[in-house]
Design a protein around this motif. Structure first.
Motif, PDB file in Angstrom:
ATOM      1  N   SER B 574       1.210  -1.189  -0.397  1.00 45.52           N
ATOM      2  CA  SER B 574       0.235  -0.016  -0.552  1.00 45.52           C
ATOM      3  C   SER B 574       0.773   1.016  -0.118  1.00 45.52           C
ATOM      4  CB  SER B 574      -1.073  -0.045   1.177  1.00 45.52           C
ATOM      5  OG  SER B 574      -0.131  -0.148   2.606  1.00 45.52           O
ATOM      6  N   GLN B 575       2.066   1.165   0.912  1.00 48.78           N
ATOM      7  CA  GLN B 575       2.913   2.487   0.168  1.00 48.78           C
ATOM      8  C   GLN B 575       3.762   2.674  -0.482  1.00 48.78           C
ATOM      9  OE1 GLN B 575       5.255   1.023   3.699  1.00 48.78           O
ATOM     10  NE2 GLN B 575       5.490   2.625   4.801  1.00 48.78           N
ATOM     11  N   VAL B 576       3.768   1.194  -2.156  1.00 50.76           N
ATOM     12  CA  VAL B 576       4.644   1.945  -3.106  1.00 50.76           C
ATOM     13  C   VAL B 576       3.913   2.272  -3.785  1.00 50.76           C
ATOM     14  CG1 VAL B 576       5.298   0.885  -5.458  1.00 50.76           C
ATOM     15  CG2 VAL B 576       4.568  -0.561  -2.785  1.00 50.76           C
ATOM     16  N   ARG B 577       4.478   3.786  -4.850  1.00 51.82           N
ATOM     17  CA  ARG B 577       3.866   3.928  -5.882  1.00 51.82           C
ATOM     18  C   ARG B 577       4.682   3.770  -6.693  1.00 51.82           C
ATOM     19  NH1 ARG B 577       4.509  10.246  -3.279  1.00 51.82           N
ATOM     20  NH2 ARG B 577       3.480  10.836  -5.700  1.00 51.82           N
ATOM     21  N   LEU B 578       3.943   4.627  -8.360  1.00 51.24           N
ATOM     22  CA  LEU B 578       4.762   4.294  -9.516  1.00 51.24           C
ATOM     23  C   LEU B 578       4.862   5.498 -10.229  1.00 51.24           C
ATOM     24  CD1 LEU B 578       2.562   1.001 -10.982  1.00 51.24           C
ATOM     25  CD2 LEU B 578       4.724   1.322  -9.694  1.00 51.24           C
ATOM     26  N   GLU B 579       6.223   6.653 -10.104  1.00 51.06           N
ATOM     27  CA  GLU B 579       6.441   7.280 -11.118  1.00 51.06           C
ATOM     28  C   GLU B 579       7.551   7.678 -11.767  1.00 51.06           C
ATOM     29  OE1 GLU B 579       4.987  10.084  -7.171  1.00 51.06           O
ATOM     30  OE2 GLU B 579       7.171  10.213  -8.225  1.00 51.06           O
ATOM     31  N   ALA B 580       7.251   7.789 -13.047  1.00 48.05           N
ATOM     32  CA  ALA B 580       8.518   8.241 -14.337  1.00 48.05           C
ATOM     33  C   ALA B 580       9.267   6.608 -14.184  1.00 48.05           C
ATOM     34  CB  ALA B 580       9.944   8.958 -13.258  1.00 48.05           C
ATOM     35  N   GLY B 581       8.831   5.656 -14.311  1.00 47.01           N
ATOM     36  CA  GLY B 581       9.967   4.428 -14.553  1.00 47.01           C
ATOM     37  C   GLY B 581      10.091   4.320 -12.882  1.00 47.01           C
ATOM     38  N   ALA B 583       9.436   2.091  -9.048  1.00 47.72           N
ATOM     39  CA  ALA B 583       8.373   1.894  -8.066  1.00 47.72           C
ATOM     40  C   ALA B 583       9.027   2.432  -6.749  1.00 47.72           C
ATOM     41  CB  ALA B 583       8.417   0.527  -7.429  1.00 47.72           C
ATOM     42  N   LEU B 584       8.610   3.614  -5.755  1.00 48.08           N
ATOM     43  CA  LEU B 584       8.989   3.659  -4.927  1.00 48.08           C
ATOM     44  C   LEU B 584       8.591   3.826  -3.455  1.00 48.08           C
ATOM     45  CD1 LEU B 584       8.128   6.800  -4.657  1.00 48.08           C
ATOM     46  CD2 LEU B 584       9.498   6.874  -6.494  1.00 48.08           C
ATOM     47  N   ILE B 585       8.463   3.649  -2.094  1.00 46.84           N
ATOM     48  CA  ILE B 585       8.583   4.405  -1.160  1.00 46.84           C
ATOM     49  C   ILE B 585       8.454   5.496  -1.174  1.00 46.84           C
ATOM     50  CG2 ILE B 585       8.394   3.016   1.243  1.00 46.84           C
ATOM     51  CD1 ILE B 585       8.960  -0.123  -0.050  1.00 46.84           C
ATOM     52  N   PRO B 586       7.800   6.004  -0.546  1.00 42.74           N
ATOM     53  CA  PRO B 586       8.323   7.731   0.002  1.00 42.74           C
ATOM     54  C   PRO B 586       9.560   7.733   1.171  1.00 42.74           C
ATOM     55  CG  PRO B 586       6.205   7.396  -0.816  1.00 42.74           C
ATOM     56  CD  PRO B 586       5.893   5.602  -0.497  1.00 42.74           C
ATOM     57  N   GLY B 587      10.129   8.785   0.934  1.00 37.57           N
ATOM     58  CA  GLY B 587      11.132   8.565   1.913  1.00 37.57           C
ATOM     59  C   GLY B 587      11.935   6.964   1.937  1.00 37.57           C
ATOM     60  N   GLY B 588      11.220   6.759   1.247  1.00 38.62           N
ATOM     61  CA  GLY B 588      12.150   4.879   1.692  1.00 38.62           C
ATOM     62  C   GLY B 588      13.011   4.706  -0.293  1.00 38.62           C
ATOM     63  N   ALA B 589      13.334   2.883  -0.120  1.00 42.24           N
ATOM     64  CA  ALA B 589      13.799   2.898  -1.413  1.00 42.24           C
ATOM     65  C   ALA B 589      13.560   2.992  -2.401  1.00 42.24           C
ATOM     66  CB  ALA B 589      14.324   1.101  -0.792  1.00 42.24           C
ATOM     67  N   SER B 590      14.114   2.191  -3.540  1.00 45.53           N
ATOM     68  CA  SER B 590      13.050   2.986  -4.548  1.00 45.53           C
ATOM     69  C   SER B 590      13.895   1.097  -5.689  1.00 45.53           C
ATOM     70  CB  SER B 590      13.008   3.943  -5.051  1.00 45.53           C
ATOM     71  OG  SER B 590      14.381   4.805  -5.583  1.00 45.53           O
ATOM     72  N   ILE B 591      12.579   1.828  -6.729  1.00 44.78           N
ATOM     73  CA  ILE B 591      13.474   0.344  -7.307  1.00 44.78           C
ATOM     74  C   ILE B 591      13.200   0.893  -9.347  1.00 44.78           C
ATOM     75  CG2 ILE B 591      11.990  -1.353  -6.632  1.00 44.78           C
ATOM     76  CD1 ILE B 591      14.028  -3.746  -7.595  1.00 44.78           C
ATOM     77  N   SER B 592      13.690   0.930 -10.182  1.00 47.13           N
ATOM     78  CA  SER B 592      12.639   0.831 -11.404  1.00 47.13           C
ATOM     79  C   SER B 592      11.903  -0.586 -11.911  1.00 47.13           C
ATOM     80  CB  SER B 592      14.395   0.996 -12.643  1.00 47.13           C
ATOM     81  OG  SER B 592      14.735  -1.161 -13.031  1.00 47.13           O
ATOM     82  N   LEU B 593      11.164   0.548 -12.567  1.00 44.06           N
ATOM     83  CA  LEU B 593       9.996  -0.970 -12.976  1.00 44.06           C
ATOM     84  C   LEU B 593      10.768  -2.205 -14.121  1.00 44.06           C
ATOM     85  CD1 LEU B 593       6.761   1.141 -13.629  1.00 44.06           C
ATOM     86  CD2 LEU B 593       7.840  -0.115 -11.822  1.00 44.06           C
ATOM     87  N   ASP B 594      11.812  -1.334 -14.441  1.00 44.63           N
ATOM     88  CA  ASP B 594      12.924  -1.558 -15.850  1.00 44.63           C
ATOM     89  C   ASP B 594      12.879  -3.418 -14.714  1.00 44.63           C
ATOM     90  OD1 ASP B 594      11.933  -0.613 -16.818  1.00 44.63           O
ATOM     91  OD2 ASP B 594      14.099  -0.039 -18.158  1.00 44.63           O
ATOM     92  N   THR B 595      13.578  -3.127 -13.266  1.00 46.36           N
ATOM     93  CA  THR B 595      14.394  -4.016 -12.958  1.00 46.36           C
ATOM     94  C   THR B 595      13.418  -5.494 -12.246  1.00 46.36           C
ATOM     95  OG1 THR B 595      15.823  -2.796 -12.511  1.00 46.36           O
ATOM     96  CG2 THR B 595      15.809  -4.305 -10.925  1.00 46.36           C
TER      97      THR B 595
END
Lengths: 284, 780
Positions: B574-581, B583-595
């Protein structure tokens, strides 16, 4: 939309072109700009067995002034007239007329001689040629002759040219500064064939019209003149009321053909309006 | 209620340039004629007479490699027979090639196949059709009248379809109201897409399958229809609509030519192509809007329209179009006559009449340009009769409370009928115009202003078509979406754009959901091998329905990506947001959708337990429909001497709900208005009394050019409808629906000094002149 089969010749001298015409006569059709002929061939409405392409023949282009006449080479393209080709009222008139002919690509390719040889009654050059009483010069392998416009246009798509003749020049009267010329036409869209058109030329002396020519196009099987409109103008001082009266007189004497775009009655309305407007333009 | 979307969005609402345009402007589009290069050419020999008995067909000596196919050769092909469940429908049959009789000028009778187009045309030229002509019936009113020649023996009155609606209280209202009656005529139109029809069929010897590339709007439906006629498995036929240069409804229907192309390719194990020329398109494709309405409005003293009573005749041509049937025009007029107006009592009687003319098929707006023309003329005439301002009479009749249930049980969702009109009045500066109009009249110039208020039924799914009792009920759309291992999004859609910019708008919708750039989204359409079954593009539906399905499918994909991201980022879904390619957790880690994509497909491991082994999702959407609306204003100058109309200004105030790409919406509106101007002033297919067509080229059937179409100003209101998942409304047809009424109302306003009232479209210059002349003769 492919034409029926035809043989194609591209002569490089006038003599060669005339020899081909003499040889093939009615079998042959001359092509210059091809702006009417090619669509007709693609619809297979025209099926000339032989085409003689005169685009490589030298000496058929351009205009010159000679003995009070503007001599127009038959292959001179419509676009040539978009700017006045001669000082004085005629050059201005021809530029106004040229702006009404179809569209830029057609004007850059189609020719004056092709237009009058095709003799579409809705052609602007046919109207001008007839209305201004031009002379047409035809050549064949056996000689050269001049044909008055009154005799040249016989019926729709039919002229006095013999099968062995090539139209070489069109000669229009060069009007002096005491002449006033105008042209008006009505077409449903910009560049369409006009439903009616009028060309006028009037010489004014001492404040009254002493000579006048009025030509009409798009209303009958050939371009015509309007002696009734001329009669209404002669001896009168130019005025809006006179122009309207000349339009009414000219229109009343016509019995135009009807088609899907314009009934005869509607064309008569247009003739009246076009004569009036051409006169307004002439005296503006 | 009208307002702008409140929530900022990344992709929706942006004027991004159309993704399909770079290839098109470079000349790298692939249209049927590009694909047809190298195929054998097919040319049809068409009937030169409107009605007659085929006595014989004389073929010339045929060179090697040339085929001449007649009705006798294709006797095994089933005819085209669309069906309707009621409305006294007569199921007339359209042969692929006729064996015994011809029914209209232009009907295909013989197919010639030759190595090149030129050879095929030469052979076609030499085929002689020996047809004994019979009396044809061409004119709509004559065909509907007593004693008319019968076109199809199974329909002895020439009536193919007939509907009647009458509310119980109508007669009482008619008896006690002021009746304003007008007699409205719409002349026959041709949609005139820039690219004509055409198809290229090719047989694959290895698989035994045929691929048909065709310039069509409904590839899946075409496949079904062709397979039914030939009696072949649908799986053996692939239909592809490549780049398509406009359709406007003309390319919806199944035509005999396409059946024949597939049959030829299959039987002779070869490649054949037919590219329609403009003359064929004008004569033999499909026509529309040859209609006659008698409209009676029942008004009270305040100008409130209490009842509407309408008699509708529609000329459906020689056969019934498939799949919509020839009910498409009369039955639309039957049910949708009230437009944006509230009217309590309602009566319509509509008949579709067969004649020896080309087949009627849908054209942008179908019957609504005629209906709107009639209603808007009615409002003007009633206003004059009752001495009420024409804007005021509309105020008193427009629907303002939503949802509104019409007398024919349609539900009008939230819209802005009144607001768009008020805005249009303001933009047009009506008082200022009246002053200019007066000044011009004093100089003998006739300026006029015309208004037209319309609603446009859009994005309707299967229930609306089922309500017409069509055997085939188009409506839903399915979108299958996937993210590739390298992170692009592919969406396979059943809809089939033909110039509307759907690749761009659907990409914007998907990008909004999934958070990837539109450049990384591929919309795959128009190919029955690669897309789910769907209905194609017509009826202002694609953005609403295929767009809605795209949003739903992309939403599912986004959920899946979030679930995968939550595993990889060790966070909460529920925390994950998808933005500009990313996936990120606001204030936390992120990972590219490609990965994420690469991991899901190639290193499934722990993720597979959560999301499975792929990134595929799908959704189907089948909405009830929504009504967009608009007010159009035309300002014209009429030349009283020639009857010519020049449009000086054209204003559209449009409400299409949420706009996905406003620039594309404006383009749709402007294109529709241009066609509407053609309808209003210029375009008319004309037959002579024997059924010969007199308008076989663009010299005689005259669409407007750049010179006749003014700049079209488009203003927007945005009622965010709850009727569709995107809050968007369709906008494909409104331009052509509203324009004829606006333009012709403006002409009548200009000619007020003459008292001219026009009820025929197009208002050609000779008709305008005749009306002026008649007015002058009756009141000197």
């Amino acid at each position: 939309m492919k034409p029926a089969a035809f043989a194609y010749h591209r002569p490089e001298t006038r003599a060669e072109a005339l020899a081909l015409l003499a040889e093939h006569g009615e079998e042959a059709k001359i092509i210059a700009g091809g702006q009417s002929l090619v669509p007709a061939m693609n619809f297979r409405l025209a099926r000339p067995p032989i085409l003689i392409d005169i685009n490589a023949v030298p000496g058929l282009d351009g205009v010159r002034e000679e003995a009070g006449q503007l001599v127009i080479g038959a292959r001179t393209r419509h676009a040539t007239f978009e700017k006045p080709v001669t000082a004085g009222p005629l050059g201005t008139l021809l530029a106004r007329v040229a702006a009404n002919i179809a569209h830029t690509p057609i004007r850059s390719r189609g020719s004056w001689g092709g237009s009058v040889s095709h003799a579409d009654p809705a052609s602007e050059w046919c109207c001008v040629t007839r209305g201004l009483e031009a002379e047409l010069v035809a050549e064949s392998a056996t000689g050269r002759r001049s044909i008055p416009a009154a005799d040249f246009f016989q019926t729709i798509f039919t002229t006095a040219l013999r099968p062995d003749e090539l139209l070489a020049e069109i000669r229009l009267p060069l009007f002096g500064p005491d002449w006033h010329c105008g042209f008006a036409e009505y077409a449903r869209r910009a560049g369409d064939f006009a439903l009616a058109m009028a060309v006028v030329a009037c010489r004014v002396e001492g404040g009254v019209i002493r000579e006048a020519r009025v030509g009409l196009g798009g209303i009958a099987s050939t371009p015509v003149t309007s002696p009734e409109a001329v009669a209404a103008l002669l001896g009168q001082a130019p005025s809006p009321a006179l122009f309207a009266a000349a339009g009414a007189a000219g229109a009343a004497a016509t019995d135009p053909d009807g088609d899907i775009h314009a009934s005869g009655e509607y064309r008569q309305d247009l003739v009246k309006a076009m004569i009036r407007r051409a006169l307004v333009q002439a005296f503006a | 209620m009208a307002g702008l979307p409140d929530e900022p969005m990344n992709w929706i609402g942006r004027n991004i340039p159309r993704l399909e345009d770079p290839a098109l402007v470079r000349g790298e589009g692939r249209f049927v004629a590009d694909i047809a290069v190298g195929s054998r050419a097919v040319v049809f020999v068409r009937s030169p007479v409107a009605a007659g008995v085929i006595r014989g067909i004389e073929k010339p000596d045929l060179p090697r490699g040339v085929l001449v196919i007649t009705g006798g050769d294709v006797a095994a092909l089933k005819p085209i027979v669309p069906r309707l469940g009621r409305f006294n429908y007569v199921a007339i049959e359209q042969p692929i090639l006729p064996r015994d009789r011809v029914h209209y000028v232009g009907q295909p009778v013989v197919a010639v196949v030759a190595p090149t187009q030129r050879e095929a045309e030469d052979i076609a030229d030499a085929v002689f059709l020996d047809i004994e002509p019979e009396q044809a019936v061409v004119d709509l009113d004559s065909a509907a009248g007593p004693g008319a020649p019968v076109v199809h023996p199974m329909a002895p009155t020439n009536t193919i379809v007939e509907g009647r609606i009458r509310t119980p209280g109508l007669d009482a209202v008619l008896a006690e109201s002021t009746i304003v009656e007008i007699d409205v005529r719409s002349r026959r139109q041709n949609a005139s897409p820039m690219e004509t029809r055409g198809g290229a069929a090719s047989f694959d010897k290895a698989s035994g399958r045929v691929s048909l590339h065709a310039s069509v709007q409904m590839p899946h439906m075409l496949r079904t229809g062709i397979a039914d006629c030939i009696g072949m498995p649908e799986a053996d036929l692939r239909v592809v609509a490549p780049d398509v240069g406009g359709g406007f409804g003309q390319k919806m229907s199944l035509f005999p030519e396409y059946v024949l192309l597939v049959w030829l390719a299959r039987k002779y194990r070869t490649e054949v192509a037919w590219i329609e020329d403009r003359r064929e398109n004008l004569i033999a494709s499909a026509h529309s809007r040859d209609q006659h309405h008698i409209v009676r409005g029942a008004f009270d003293g305040q100008g409130v329209m209490r009842g509407l009573d309408v008699e509708i005749l529609a000329n459906i041509g020689a056969f019934s179009c498939y799949p919509t049937t020839c009910g498409v025009e009369p039955l639309m007029a039957l049910a949708e006559y009230a437009g944006p107006y509230k009217v309590a009592e309602y009566g319509t009687h509509a008949r579709g009449i067969t004649t020896n003319t080309a087949v009627m098929a849908p054209y942008r707006g179908v019957s609504r340009p005629v209906v709107s023309f009639a209603l808007e003329r009615l409002m003007e005439v009633a206003a004059k009769r009752l001495n009420i301002d024409p804007i005021e009479i509309r105020r008193r009749n427009l629907v303002t409370v939503f949802p509104h249930r019409t007398p024919t049980n349609m539900v009008l969702d939230e819209a802005s009928y009144l607001e768009t009109m008020e805005k249009a009045v303001e933009v047009a500066d009506l008082p200022g115009f009246r002053a200019r109009q007066q000044a011009a009249r004093e100089q003998g110039r006739y300026l006029g202003i015309g208004f037209s208020v319309i609603n446009e039924r859009t994005g309707y799914g299967t229930p609306a078509f089922a309500a017409r009792s069509m055997e085939i009920t188009p409506g839903y759309e399915r979108v299958e979406i996937c993210m590739t291992p390298s992170g692009e999004v592919e969406a396979r859609i059943g809809a089939s754009p033909h110039g509307q910019g759907l690749r761009t708008t659907l990409a914007q919708i998907i990008a909004e959901e999934v958070g990837v750039d539109v450049q990384r989204i591929r919309i795959i359409h128009g190919d029955t091998d690669r897309t789910p079954y769907g209905w194609g593009t017509f009826a202002s539906r694609s953005l609403v329905i295929a767009g809605g399905a795209s949003k739903l499918a992309a939403g599912k994909l986004a959920q899946k990506l979030k679930r995968a991201a939550a595993v990889l980022l060790q966070g909460e879904e529920s925390q994950v947001r998808l933005e500009a390619g990313m996936a990120l957790i606001p204030g936390g880690a992120s990972i590219s959708l490609d990965t994420i994509a690469r991991t899901v497909y190639h290193s499934a491991g722990p993720i597979s337990e959560k999301i499975g082994y792929d990134l595929n999702e799908a959704a189907t959407y089948d909405p009830e429909g929504t009504f967009s609306n608009a007010c159009h204003v035309a300002v014209v100058e009429v030349d009283a001497e020639t009857g010519n109309t020049r449009i000086l200004r054209y204003i559209v105030v449009e409400d299409a709900g949420r706009l996905i790409n406003p620039m594309i919406v404006d383009g749709q509106v402007q294109g529709g208005v241009a066609q509407g101007i053609g309808n209003a002033l210029l375009e008319e297919i004309i037959y002579d009394a024997d059924g010969n067509i007199l308008t076989g080229s663009f010299a005689d059937f005259i669409p407007p050019t750049m010179a006749e179409v003014p700049d079209i100003e488009v203003h927007h209101l945005a009622t965010l409808t709850g009727a569709t998942v995107l809050q968007a409304k369709g906008v494909g047809e409104g331009g052509s629906i509203a324009a004829p009424a606006a333009v012709i109302n403006a002409i009548c306003d200009a000619l007020q000094p003459f008292g001219v009232q026009l009820f025929e479209m197009p208002a050609t210059p000779q008709r305008v002149r005749a009306a002026i002349r008649a007015a002058q003769e009756t009141s000197p």
